[in-house]
Design a protein around this motif. Structure first.
Motif, PDB file in Angstrom:
ATOM      1  N   ALA A  60      31.490  46.660  73.554  1.00 34.28           N
ATOM      2  CA  ALA A  60      31.562  45.207  73.362  1.00 34.28           C
ATOM      3  C   ALA A  60      33.007  44.719  73.394  1.00 34.28           C
ATOM      4  CB  ALA A  60      30.912  44.831  72.034  1.00 34.28           C
ATOM      5  N   SER A  61      33.895  45.472  72.745  1.00 36.43           N
ATOM      6  CA  SER A  61      35.305  45.079  72.699  1.00 36.43           C
ATOM      7  C   SER A  61      35.942  45.134  74.085  1.00 36.43           C
ATOM      8  CB  SER A  61      36.062  46.005  71.747  1.00 36.43           C
ATOM      9  OG  SER A  61      37.437  45.715  71.755  1.00 36.43           O
ATOM     10  N   ILE A  62      35.684  46.210  74.803  1.00 34.55           N
ATOM     11  CA  ILE A  62      36.255  46.337  76.148  1.00 34.55           C
ATOM     12  C   ILE A  62      35.664  45.277  77.081  1.00 34.55           C
ATOM     13  CG2 ILE A  62      36.345  47.833  78.181  1.00 34.55           C
ATOM     14  CD1 ILE A  62      36.593  50.197  76.325  1.00 34.55           C
ATOM     15  N   SER A  63      34.382  44.989  76.940  1.00 29.97           N
ATOM     16  CA  SER A  63      33.737  43.975  77.780  1.00 29.97           C
ATOM     17  C   SER A  63      34.384  42.615  77.564  1.00 29.97           C
ATOM     18  CB  SER A  63      32.244  43.906  77.474  1.00 29.97           C
ATOM     19  OG  SER A  63      31.600  45.119  77.785  1.00 29.97           O
ATOM     20  N   ARG A  64      34.656  42.263  76.308  1.00 31.37           N
ATOM     21  CA  ARG A  64      35.298  40.971  76.024  1.00 31.37           C
ATOM     22  C   ARG A  64      36.703  40.912  76.629  1.00 31.37           C
ATOM     23  NH1 ARG A  64      32.729  41.726  70.919  1.00 31.37           N
ATOM     24  NH2 ARG A  64      34.653  42.645  70.079  1.00 31.37           N
ATOM     25  N   SER A  65      37.432  42.008  76.488  1.00 28.29           N
ATOM     26  CA  SER A  65      38.802  42.047  77.021  1.00 28.29           C
ATOM     27  C   SER A  65      38.804  41.971  78.542  1.00 28.29           C
ATOM     28  CB  SER A  65      39.502  43.331  76.565  1.00 28.29           C
ATOM     29  OG  SER A  65      39.612  43.380  75.160  1.00 28.29           O
ATOM     30  N   SER A 124      27.370  49.657  71.444  1.00 23.83           N
ATOM     31  CA  SER A 124      28.489  50.110  70.622  1.00 23.83           C
ATOM     32  C   SER A 124      29.578  49.046  70.546  1.00 23.83           C
ATOM     33  CB  SER A 124      29.075  51.404  71.185  1.00 23.83           C
ATOM     34  OG  SER A 124      29.775  51.146  72.382  1.00 23.83           O
ATOM     35  N   ASP A 125      30.344  49.084  69.452  1.00 27.71           N
ATOM     36  CA  ASP A 125      31.447  48.132  69.274  1.00 27.71           C
ATOM     37  C   ASP A 125      32.525  48.349  70.339  1.00 27.71           C
ATOM     38  OD1 ASP A 125      30.164  47.095  67.065  1.00 27.71           O
ATOM     39  OD2 ASP A 125      31.255  48.353  65.625  1.00 27.71           O
ATOM     40  N   THR A 126      32.707  49.612  70.760  1.00 22.41           N
ATOM     41  CA  THR A 126      33.732  49.916  71.768  1.00 22.41           C
ATOM     42  C   THR A 126      33.421  49.228  73.085  1.00 22.41           C
ATOM     43  OG1 THR A 126      34.165  52.074  70.772  1.00 22.41           O
ATOM     44  CG2 THR A 126      34.872  51.760  73.046  1.00 22.41           C
ATOM     45  N   SER A 178      45.983  49.396  79.461  1.00 22.75           N
ATOM     46  CA  SER A 178      45.657  49.736  78.066  1.00 22.75           C
ATOM     47  C   SER A 178      46.266  51.068  77.660  1.00 22.75           C
ATOM     48  CB  SER A 178      44.135  49.790  77.883  1.00 22.75           C
ATOM     49  OG  SER A 178      43.539  48.551  78.192  1.00 22.75           O
ATOM     50  N   LYS A 218      37.965  38.462  79.684  1.00 21.31           N
ATOM     51  CA  LYS A 218      39.111  37.569  79.492  1.00 21.31           C
ATOM     52  C   LYS A 218      40.187  37.797  80.546  1.00 21.31           C
ATOM     53  CE  LYS A 218      42.542  36.214  76.020  1.00 21.31           C
ATOM     54  NZ  LYS A 218      43.039  36.455  74.630  1.00 21.31           N
TER      55      LYS A 218
END
Length: 580
Positions: free
Chosen positions: A497-502, A493-495, A272, A505
């Protein structure tokens, strides 16, 4: 001999490569654009102009510019490099007095510079060039860098392996009896001379130094110094006890899943950060599970060229790790430990987390200012670490104006002692209870006892208690638990959540706190390498400036070798919140 030293030192800092019998010294410096004051701009302008002249071998012009760029202004980040390059240009111009003066100034003022061996090497070359062989040997012996070992050997062969210098080499051998290279050169000079004395002398040298007569060179080995390539990345070794041979069977991880979570976070973060322009090269190594294996592993030449090592984790290899860091000028970061014992012996080894001593100190100061009355009870297990934490809390709590009412050492067989310890009179005058144990059975027993007594006195406990299966979050909130740790994250936090999804995947696994720790370590290193030229060129604890975190609190090493940014959290009606 001067003809061997024609192309040298174009950028700053060095990376050493040894190819056959040739010596290659590579210097590198990547300049990161930052907002600079007018004073800084002048320094950098002179430095950049000097490098251009040096690249074009315009040594006379480069000298003047490097002299200006070596100004000792505290904000001049290139002053050490400029001082070194001034000396080199002066050497090329045969201005030996000036070269010696600037190198001496550098060595005296910056003895811990991570490239100090380069200065010693140039001193040695200059001494040999002036036929000052004793001084040449003196400076060569101060070179600690293992990267220069072969080059120093070649240097001696180039300047000393001449029949006309036999008497000088004999004297050097007499004064430096442990120097095998000098002895081998001397053997080479006397072995073919006639007379029984020379033959006897040569035989004694073979016996005393174990000289392999089949490999002794008969002519000076040419020394070639090539132009360097710029340093283009921060080189990071990940050194963890994956123990792949035993932990992975039938394509499944059987043990130590947390290590693989940590590495997944490191690797994902590196990928990243590269997309944002960070220059990072990450290589992982598995040293098995044995401390002996690790000590053998770090002796491998392939580990000599890294800027930073993440890991190892165990205190059992701390001594070997500190020695490695000190001799190779490598910054070592333990991503998980909270024990300062791991850092003993080197100023290049640090903890990514807060040490348990730091946590206890800050918990004491927090308790003395947030709870009333300023009186505490302390409970600890018999574990040595728990005892040290409890003692550290008491010392600092009392020093901050608090008063410790009592201390209880608790075990599974002595739970009944809580009856007297938690007397009504004592509890009524207690403002905080500090508990130093991660033992779930003891922790749950303490909470149950206070619940029976209907007392919800603020209790400072380890963040590990959050994972206790025998206690739910409502109980933790009701009993007024405060959790100490350096791993606080806002999981909503959205951060995150976003990193967890990535991560899910990419790795097909649910991220854990270890995954996020790995991500944060690389994030912080990438940020430092992009914004701080000092850290990029010389990763050291002293070059880690305080900065906010991305997932966690951030970094602050100004007070020692551990990260002093530390948090305290609790459960409230609004959820899990940070209170410090």
């Amino acid at each position: 001999m001067k003809k061997y030293y024609s192309n040298l030192f174009l950028d700053c800092f060095s990376k050493l490569q040894i190819s056959n019998s040739k010596m290659v010294i590579l210097f590198s410096l990547t300049i990161v654009s930052t907002t600079l004051s007018a004073q800084k701009v002048d320094h950098r302008k002179n430095y950049e102009a000097a490098k251009t002249e040096l690249k074009n071998k315009n040594y006379a012009k480069a000298i003047d510019l490097f002299k200006k760029a070596s100004n000792e202004h505290p904000e001049n980040i290139n002053r050490i490099n400029a001082t070194y390059f001034y000396a080199y240009c002066a050497f090329q111009q045969k201005q030996y007095w000036s070269a010696n003066h600037y190198l001496t100034k550098l060595i005296e003022k910056y003895p811990t510079w991570n490239k100090i061996s380069e200065a010693y090497y140039l001193m040695s070359v200059m001494s040999f060039e002036k036929h000052e062989y004793t001084n040449g040997i003196f400076w060569s012996q101060k070179i600690a860098s293992k990267f220069l070992k072969k080059d120093v050997e070649n240097l001696k062969w180039n300047y000393l392996n001449f029949p006309s210098l036999k008497d000088s080499v004999i004297e050097l051998n007499r004064k430096n009896l442990k120097d095998t290279t000098i002895a081998t050169i001397l053997y080479n000079l006397v072995k073919d001379e006639g007379g029984w004395k020379n033959k006897k002398y040569a035989k004694r040298l073979i016996e005393d130094y174990g000289i392999n007569t089949e490999t002794v060179v008969t002519a000076p080995v040419p020394v070639v110094i090539k132009p360097p390539t710029p340093k283009d990345s921060l080189r990071i070794a990940v050194m963890l006890p994956f123990n792949l041979k035993e932990n992975i069977r039938d394509n499944e991880i059987k043990n130590n899943m947390y290590l693989f979570d940590l590495y997944n976070g490191l690797r994902f973060s590196a990928d990243s950060m590269r997309k944002t322009g960070a220059k990072i090269r990450l290589v992982a190594y598995d040293y098995g599970k044995d401390s002996i294996d690790f000590i053998r592993f770090i002796e491998k030449p392939e580990l000599a060229g890294y800027d930073i090592m993440i890991g190892p984790l165990q205190n059992s290899v701390a001594q070997a790790t500190n020695k490695y860091a000190q001799t190779t000028n490598t910054l070592v970061i333990n991503p998980l430990s909270t024990s300062l014992k791991f850092t003993e012996g080197s100023d290049k080894v640090c903890l990514f987390k807060s040490s348990f001593e730091t946590q206890a100190k800050q918990a004491a100061y927090f308790s003395s200012t947030h709870f009333s009355p300023k009186k505490a009870l302390i409970i600890t297990s018999k574990n040595l670490k728990d005892s040290i934490v409890a003692s550290t809390f008491k010392l600092n709590f009392d020093s901050a104006g608090g008063r410790t009412l009592g201390k209880l050492v608790l075990t599974a067989s002595t739970l009944a002692k809580m009856d007297n310890f938690f007397s009504k009179k004592t509890l009524d005058s207690t403002g905080v209870i500090f508990v130093s144990t991660k033992d779930q059975y003891l922790g749950v027993s303490i909470v149950r006892k206070l619940t029976e007594l209907d007392k919800a006195i603020p209790m400072m406990v380890s963040a590990d208690w959050i994972e206790f299966q025998s206690m739910n979050f409502d109980q933790m909130k009701k009993q007024n638990l405060y959790f100490m740790g350096s791993d606080y994250m806002n999981l909503e936090s959205d951060t995150i959540a976003s990193i967890s999804r990535s991560l899910l995947k990419k790795t097909n696994s649910i991220p854990s706190v270890y995954t996020f720790t790995g991500y944060e370590v690389i994030y912080q290193l990438a940020k430092l390498s992009k914004t701080d030229i000092n850290f990029f060129n010389q990763p050291e604890i002293r070059n880690i400036n305080p900065q906010p975190g991305f997932l966690f609190n951030g970094l602050d090493y100004k007070k020692g070798k551990d990260n002093t940014l530390f948090s305290i959290q609790r459960f409230t009606d609004a959820g899990f919140e940070e209170v410090k």
